[in-house]
Design an enzyme around this catalytic site. Structure first.
Site, PDB file in Angstrom:
ATOM      1  N   ASP A  39      11.838-127.785  26.767  1.00  0.00           N
ATOM      2  CA  ASP A  39      11.300-129.138  26.941  1.00  0.00           C
ATOM      3  C   ASP A  39      10.094-129.424  26.060  1.00  0.00           C
ATOM      4  O   ASP A  39       9.544-128.523  25.424  1.00  0.00           O
ATOM      5  CB  ASP A  39      10.954-129.382  28.423  1.00  0.00           C
ATOM      6  CG  ASP A  39      10.288-128.174  29.094  1.00  0.00           C
ATOM      7  OD1 ASP A  39       9.771-127.312  28.374  1.00  0.00           O
ATOM      8  OD2 ASP A  39      10.288-128.109  30.332  1.00  0.00           O
ATOM      9  N   HIS A  55      11.197-127.594  40.270  1.00  0.00           N
ATOM     10  CA  HIS A  55      11.798-128.006  38.996  1.00  0.00           C
ATOM     11  C   HIS A  55      12.055-126.809  38.080  1.00  0.00           C
ATOM     12  O   HIS A  55      11.363-125.794  38.161  1.00  0.00           O
ATOM     13  CB  HIS A  55      10.973-129.101  38.294  1.00  0.00           C
ATOM     14  CG  HIS A  55       9.710-128.664  37.631  1.00  0.00           C
ATOM     15  ND1 HIS A  55       8.609-129.497  37.512  1.00  0.00           N
ATOM     16  CD2 HIS A  55       9.327-127.507  37.024  1.00  0.00           C
ATOM     17  CE1 HIS A  55       7.642-128.868  36.870  1.00  0.00           C
ATOM     18  NE2 HIS A  55       8.046-127.661  36.561  1.00  0.00           N
ATOM     19  N   ASN A  88       7.440-127.772  42.859  1.00  0.00           N
ATOM     20  CA  ASN A  88       8.404-128.669  43.506  1.00  0.00           C
ATOM     21  C   ASN A  88       9.855-128.241  43.260  1.00  0.00           C
ATOM     22  O   ASN A  88      10.787-128.987  43.534  1.00  0.00           O
ATOM     23  CB  ASN A  88       8.196-130.113  43.023  1.00  0.00           C
ATOM     24  CG  ASN A  88       8.440-130.270  41.527  1.00  0.00           C
ATOM     25  OD1 ASN A  88       8.804-129.317  40.837  1.00  0.00           O
ATOM     26  ND2 ASN A  88       8.247-131.480  41.014  1.00  0.00           N
ATOM     27  N   GLU A 108      13.148-132.634  37.488  1.00  0.00           N
ATOM     28  CA  GLU A 108      12.381-132.852  38.712  1.00  0.00           C
ATOM     29  C   GLU A 108      13.337-133.098  39.884  1.00  0.00           C
ATOM     30  O   GLU A 108      14.496-133.487  39.684  1.00  0.00           O
ATOM     31  CB  GLU A 108      11.490-134.092  38.523  1.00  0.00           C
ATOM     32  CG  GLU A 108      10.502-133.989  37.357  1.00  0.00           C
ATOM     33  CD  GLU A 108       9.280-133.108  37.664  1.00  0.00           C
ATOM     34  OE1 GLU A 108       9.424-132.092  38.368  1.00  0.00           O
ATOM     35  OE2 GLU A 108       8.193-133.450  37.184  1.00  0.00           O
TER      36      GLU A 108
HETATM   37  C1  F6R Z   1       8.121-125.141  30.902  1.00  0.00           C
HETATM   38  C2  F6R Z   1       8.975-125.544  31.999  1.00  0.00           C
HETATM   39  C3  F6R Z   1       8.490-125.651  33.412  1.00  0.00           C
HETATM   40  C4  F6R Z   1       7.631-124.474  33.865  1.00  0.00           C
HETATM   41  C5  F6R Z   1       7.135-124.685  35.278  1.00  0.00           C
HETATM   42  C6  F6R Z   1       6.225-123.572  35.737  1.00  0.00           C
HETATM   43  O1  F6R Z   1       8.848-125.114  29.681  1.00  0.00           O
HETATM   44  O2  F6R Z   1      10.073-125.833  31.736  1.00  0.00           O
HETATM   45  O3  F6R Z   1       9.604-125.757  34.257  1.00  0.00           O
HETATM   46  O4  F6R Z   1       8.369-123.290  33.774  1.00  0.00           O
HETATM   47  O5  F6R Z   1       6.462-125.901  35.382  1.00  0.00           O
HETATM   48  O6  F6R Z   1       5.055-123.598  34.979  1.00  0.00           O
HETATM   49  P1  F6R Z   1       3.971-122.448  35.120  1.00  0.00           P
HETATM   50  O7  F6R Z   1       4.578-121.210  34.569  1.00  0.00           O
HETATM   51  O8  F6R Z   1       2.813-122.926  34.269  1.00  0.00           O
HETATM   52  O9  F6R Z   1       3.632-122.337  36.559  1.00  0.00           O
END
Ligand code: F6R
Length: 241
Positions: A67, A138, A136, A143
């Protein structure tokens, strides 16, 4: 879904990193699916260490990131392209033209989405996709919603994601939209590794593993993947039955 509980983030980094090391040994031109965020940083450090010790080469590898924020270009220090260069690619022998991160400033963003999925297909699909998970539930920036997404698309970030990530934007200019591989794109990866550490993820982890498969917890779809491995530390696993 195979769930492996380890003692520390460092242990997770070694186990997850070794999956990529072994993959690249067997298939030097493997297609790597990569994630950003805090969780994979130790894994990337471990891979850099393996590279420096001559245990792995990225010379023929191809990568696709999950992303990117809409509105941030490659040079923006908060862009995921910048993050990947900083945390991994600039330290290993990855070919720059084989690094793919969705373009958050594409003029025709719909075309960018279609082209991204087509390019993954052209390279034969993702061999191993690394994932983190949001508080959440995701994965990527898919989301919670009322339907599972398919290919790459543009999405609005939820309040909870903005809350979690706004620390990286001290000027209060965090984008509210992102371009992300869809659930369908992620599920096409031949193998998926999800890594998660810390108490803040425990609820999402429980819903992903023990809850029903529902788009209100997007990661729960991984219950249906034929080769999904989940690496957790004790805190992230603390609510599991
Ligand atoms: C990042 C992504 C997100 C993260 C998620 C957890 O490329 O796709 O899904 O993996 O938000 O983020 P952290 O590791 O910072 O808790």
């Amino acid at each position: 879904m195979r769930v492996i509980i380890l003692e520390s983030a460092a242990d997770i980094a070694v186990q997850a990193g070794n999956i990529f090391v072994e993959l690249l040994k067997e298939k030097p031109d493997a297609v790597l699916g990569l994630a950003t965020g805090a969780t994979p940083v130790p894994t990337y450090k471990y891979l850099i260490d393996c590279y420096n010790k001559g245990k792995v080469s990225f010379k023929d590898a191809v990568s696709f990131n999950l992303d990117e924020y809409i509105g941030l270009n490659k040079e923006h220090p908060n862009s995921y392209y910048f993050f990947m260069m900083d945390m991994l690619f600039s330290h290993v022998n990855m070919r720059k033209d084989m690094i793919h991160v969705p373009n958050g400033v594409a003029e025709d963003i719909e075309k960018e989405c279609r082209d991204y999925d087509a390019l993954i297909e052209q390279f034969g699909g993702i061999d191993v996709q690394l994932l983190g998970i949001g508080t959440n539930g995701h994965i990527g920036f898919n989301e919670p919603s009322d339907a599972f997404s398919e290919g790459t698309y543009v999405t609005d970030l939820t309040k909870s994601t903005i809350e979690s990530n706004k620390i990286y934007f001290p000027n209060g200019d965090m984008p509210t939209k992102a371009i992300t591989m869809g659930i369908g794109s992620i599920m096409k990866a031949k193998k998926v590794i999800l890594i998660s550490t810390g108490h803040s993820k425990a609820k999402a982890i429980k819903a992903m593993i023990e809850g029903e498969v529902t788009p209100s917890c997007p990661a729960s779809i991984l219950q249906k993947h034929s080769d999904a491995v989940i690496f957790l530390d004790r805190d992230a696993a603390s609510l599991l039955a």
